[in-house]
Write an enzyme that holds these catalytic residues in place. Structure first.
Site, PDB file in Angstrom:
ATOM      1  N   HIS A  60       0.803  -1.143   0.078  1.00  8.33           N
ATOM      2  CA  HIS A  60      -0.155  -0.098  -0.015  1.00  8.33           C
ATOM      3  C   HIS A  60       0.939   1.163  -0.032  1.00  8.33           C
ATOM      4  CE1 HIS A  60       0.889  -0.729   4.227  1.00  8.33           C
ATOM      5  NE2 HIS A  60       0.289   0.505   4.458  1.00  8.33           N
ATOM      6  N   ASP A  64       5.799   4.304   5.089  1.00  6.48           N
ATOM      7  CA  ASP A  64       6.900   3.276   5.673  1.00  6.48           C
ATOM      8  C   ASP A  64       6.933   1.815   4.590  1.00  6.48           C
ATOM      9  OD1 ASP A  64       3.949   2.790   6.434  1.00  6.48           O
ATOM     10  OD2 ASP A  64       4.836   1.996   8.428  1.00  6.48           O
ATOM     11  N   HIS A  65       5.993   1.894   3.846  1.00 15.14           N
ATOM     12  CA  HIS A  65       6.064   0.613   2.829  1.00 15.14           C
ATOM     13  C   HIS A  65       6.602   0.944   1.408  1.00 15.14           C
ATOM     14  CE1 HIS A  65       3.800  -2.024   5.728  1.00 15.14           C
ATOM     15  NE2 HIS A  65       3.681  -0.756   6.158  1.00 15.14           N
ATOM     16  N   HIS A 140      -7.422  -1.876   5.618  1.00 17.03           N
ATOM     17  CA  HIS A 140      -6.425  -0.959   6.469  1.00 17.03           C
ATOM     18  C   HIS A 140      -7.067   0.492   6.217  1.00 17.03           C
ATOM     19  CE1 HIS A 140      -3.030   0.505   8.458  1.00 17.03           C
ATOM     20  NE2 HIS A 140      -2.502   0.907   7.348  1.00 17.03           N
TER      21      HIS A 140
END
Length: 301
Positions: A60, A64-65, A140
């Site tokens: 996603h 932080d990804h 999410h």
């Protein structure tokens, strides 16, 4: 089949921890899963060859990804990469990356392909003769997918003693490995199960981060060999898990148990906790076979 954890902590990078990124080696292929800040530094630190990464899967578009992705793409260019690079991720990832490359006057000398996802149903996003990858729709704050990696049927193993006993020529070996019976010169039919052994069981790995507790994924990950599931909070902060749409260690263990997973790897820890052993202690009240992810850890699957 090996998993290398490059980063497994939530939200922000620190001097001692890194945000989410991991490398899965399966069937002699290397897949990068998520690409938080510092990913390429971690790749160098753990001596993982950049050139072997041809497929990147982004869950996603929270920073932080994927904030390490444009840097990695640019580094590939500086290293004179020639292999095609495929990026799988939510719709919008192509625009985000190309805008940064365009604004900085950086263009790849290799083919860069984006496979943008928007389905809320599980779908096959990659398949070759050795591996198949499906999405795991998660819940999410924004559109998110996990990924299920599964080996495809292996060929049968040759029983050397048997083929020598029947004086079978080497030109028939591939037929035997593919499951075929053999007819000898005198007309005798030799069954394949006398000439070969069953292949190794197909192994599977499921990556699930970030998500609330979500039982709708259970049919997709049923019986998975290794499940990586986010466990951002402990039960004492379950109210924060609900608010931010994350999962507690206990909830991750419950998913693993209900999915009949063989092993649970936990990660995406909130940095508010000083001791990640607390996550394992909490989860083992539900599920026994648990591995705590940590930056730099190699896990043989």
């Amino acid at each position: 089949m090996k998993l290398t954890i490059l980063g497994c902590y939530a939200a922000t990078p620190r001097t001692i921890t890194n945000p989410t990124s991991q490398v899965l080696e399966i069937k002699n292929q290397m897949f990068l899963i998520d690409c938080g800040e510092g990913t390429q530094v971690q790749l160098r630190k753990h001596k993982i060859k950049f050139s072997r990464i041809n497929h990147i899967f982004i869950s996603h578009l929270h920073g932080d990804h994927f904030y390490g992705l444009v840097g990695l793409i640019s580094t590939f260019m500086l290293l004179n990469r020639v292999n095609d690079l495929h990026v799988y991720g939510p719709k919008g990832i192509k625009e985000l990356i190309l805008m940064q490359l365009k604004a900085s006057g950086s263009y790849t000398g290799y083919n860069l392909y984006f496979h943008e996802l928007e389905s809320t149903e599980s779908e096959i996003v990659f398949e070759d003769e050795k591996v198949i990858v499906k999405t795991i729709p998660l819940k999410h704050r924004i559109y998110t997918n996990g990924y299920l990696f599964k080996e495809k049927n292996s060929k049968r193993k040759l029983n050397i003693e048997a083929v020598e006993k029947y004086n079978i020529e080497t030109c028939y070996y591939q037929k035997i490995k593919s499951g075929g019976d053999i007819t000898l010169e005198d007309g005798t039919l030799v069954s394949n199960n006398l000439l070969s052994f069953n292949p190794e069981p197909e192994r599977s790995y499921a990556f699930c981060s970030d998500t609330v507790y979500n039982e709708t994924i259970l049919p997709i990950i049923e019986g998975v060999d290794t499940l990586y599931h986010e466990s951002t909070f402990l039960e004492t902060e379950a109210h924060l898990a609900d608010k931010t749409m994350h999962t507690t260690a206990k909830q991750a263990a419950t998913i693993a148990k209900k999915a009949n997973a063989k092993t649970l790897v936990m990660g995406h820890y909130s940095t508010r906790y000083g001791n990640i052993e607390l996550f394992k202690e909490e989860a083992q009240t539900i599920f026994d076979n648990i591995i705590l992810a940590d930056d730099g850890k190699e896990i043989k699957l």
